[in-house]
Design a protein around this motif. Sequence first.
Motif, PDB file in Angstrom:
ATOM      1  N   VAL A  76       0.847  -1.208   0.000  1.00 55.08           N
ATOM      2  CA  VAL A  76       0.000   0.000   0.000  1.00 55.08           C
ATOM      3  C   VAL A  76       0.877   1.252   0.000  1.00 55.08           C
ATOM      4  CG1 VAL A  76      -1.620   1.337   1.402  1.00 55.08           C
ATOM      5  CG2 VAL A  76      -2.018  -1.087   1.028  1.00 55.08           C
ATOM      6  N   ILE A  77       1.905   1.277   0.836  1.00 56.92           N
ATOM      7  CA  ILE A  77       2.807   2.432   0.873  1.00 56.92           C
ATOM      8  C   ILE A  77       3.519   2.599  -0.467  1.00 56.92           C
ATOM      9  CG2 ILE A  77       4.937   3.306   1.914  1.00 56.92           C
ATOM     10  CD1 ILE A  77       3.941   2.162   4.574  1.00 56.92           C
ATOM     11  N   TYR A 137       0.978   4.114  -3.039  1.00 54.29           N
ATOM     12  CA  TYR A 137       0.747   5.541  -2.826  1.00 54.29           C
ATOM     13  C   TYR A 137       1.985   6.356  -3.196  1.00 54.29           C
ATOM     14  CZ  TYR A 137      -3.839   5.242  -0.662  1.00 54.29           C
ATOM     15  OH  TYR A 137      -5.158   5.058  -0.442  1.00 54.29           O
ATOM     16  N   SER A 138       3.154   5.868  -2.858  1.00 52.84           N
ATOM     17  CA  SER A 138       4.385   6.589  -3.190  1.00 52.84           C
ATOM     18  C   SER A 138       4.579   6.662  -4.705  1.00 52.84           C
ATOM     19  CB  SER A 138       5.589   5.915  -2.549  1.00 52.84           C
ATOM     20  OG  SER A 138       5.472   5.936  -1.158  1.00 52.84           O
ATOM     21  N   ALA A 182       2.211   6.636  -7.008  1.00 52.14           N
ATOM     22  CA  ALA A 182       1.245   7.603  -7.524  1.00 52.14           C
ATOM     23  C   ALA A 182       1.664   9.028  -7.190  1.00 52.14           C
ATOM     24  CB  ALA A 182      -0.137   7.307  -6.959  1.00 52.14           C
ATOM     25  N   LEU A 183       2.197   9.227  -6.003  1.00 48.26           N
ATOM     26  CA  LEU A 183       2.625  10.552  -5.582  1.00 48.26           C
ATOM     27  C   LEU A 183       3.779  11.053  -6.437  1.00 48.26           C
ATOM     28  CD1 LEU A 183       1.503  12.173  -3.145  1.00 48.26           C
ATOM     29  CD2 LEU A 183       3.566  11.543  -1.945  1.00 48.26           C
ATOM     30  N   CYS A 216       2.707  17.370  -1.182  1.00 45.85           N
ATOM     31  CA  CYS A 216       3.350  16.159  -0.641  1.00 45.85           C
ATOM     32  C   CYS A 216       3.719  16.350   0.816  1.00 45.85           C
ATOM     33  CB  CYS A 216       4.600  15.821  -1.447  1.00 45.85           C
ATOM     34  SG  CYS A 216       4.273  15.199  -3.082  1.00 45.85           S
ATOM     35  N   PHE A 247       0.585  16.164   2.875  1.00 44.03           N
ATOM     36  CA  PHE A 247       0.103  14.790   2.951  1.00 44.03           C
ATOM     37  C   PHE A 247       0.907  13.981   3.948  1.00 44.03           C
ATOM     38  CE2 PHE A 247       0.665  10.401   1.464  1.00 44.03           C
ATOM     39  CZ  PHE A 247      -0.630   9.949   1.635  1.00 44.03           C
ATOM     40  N   TYR A 248       2.240  14.061   3.859  1.00 43.89           N
ATOM     41  CA  TYR A 248       3.076  13.279   4.767  1.00 43.89           C
ATOM     42  C   TYR A 248       2.987  13.782   6.207  1.00 43.89           C
ATOM     43  CZ  TYR A 248       5.035  10.497   1.036  1.00 43.89           C
ATOM     44  OH  TYR A 248       5.190   9.619   0.008  1.00 43.89           O
TER      45      TYR A 248
END
Length: 89
Positions: free
Chosen positions: A19-20, A23-24, A26-27, A77, A80-81
């Motif tokens: 999952v991480i 998402y990374s 896509a980011l 970013c 988000f983080y």
Amino acid sequence: MAGIFGLIVWVLFALLVLVIYGYSFALVGNLLASPFYGLLAEKVSALENPDIKTEPLTFNTVLAIAGRSFNESCINCCIFYRELWQCCC
């Protein structure tokens, strides 16, 4: 019993890593593509409404748009983080 528990922990850890990673990916993809979204939107708008006059883009204008978009994406970013960090801790 410990073997089953260890297996469940490893499976959950592997899912979390996937999952991480997703998402990374896509980011980073959005971060790299963001300078070109404005240019693409302008071209589509020109095709939809040919009556609207726009000034031609110069190299300096493209660099300014790309820089501003990249900066905004970096800020997004960071937000988000930061929110993710606050949520997890």
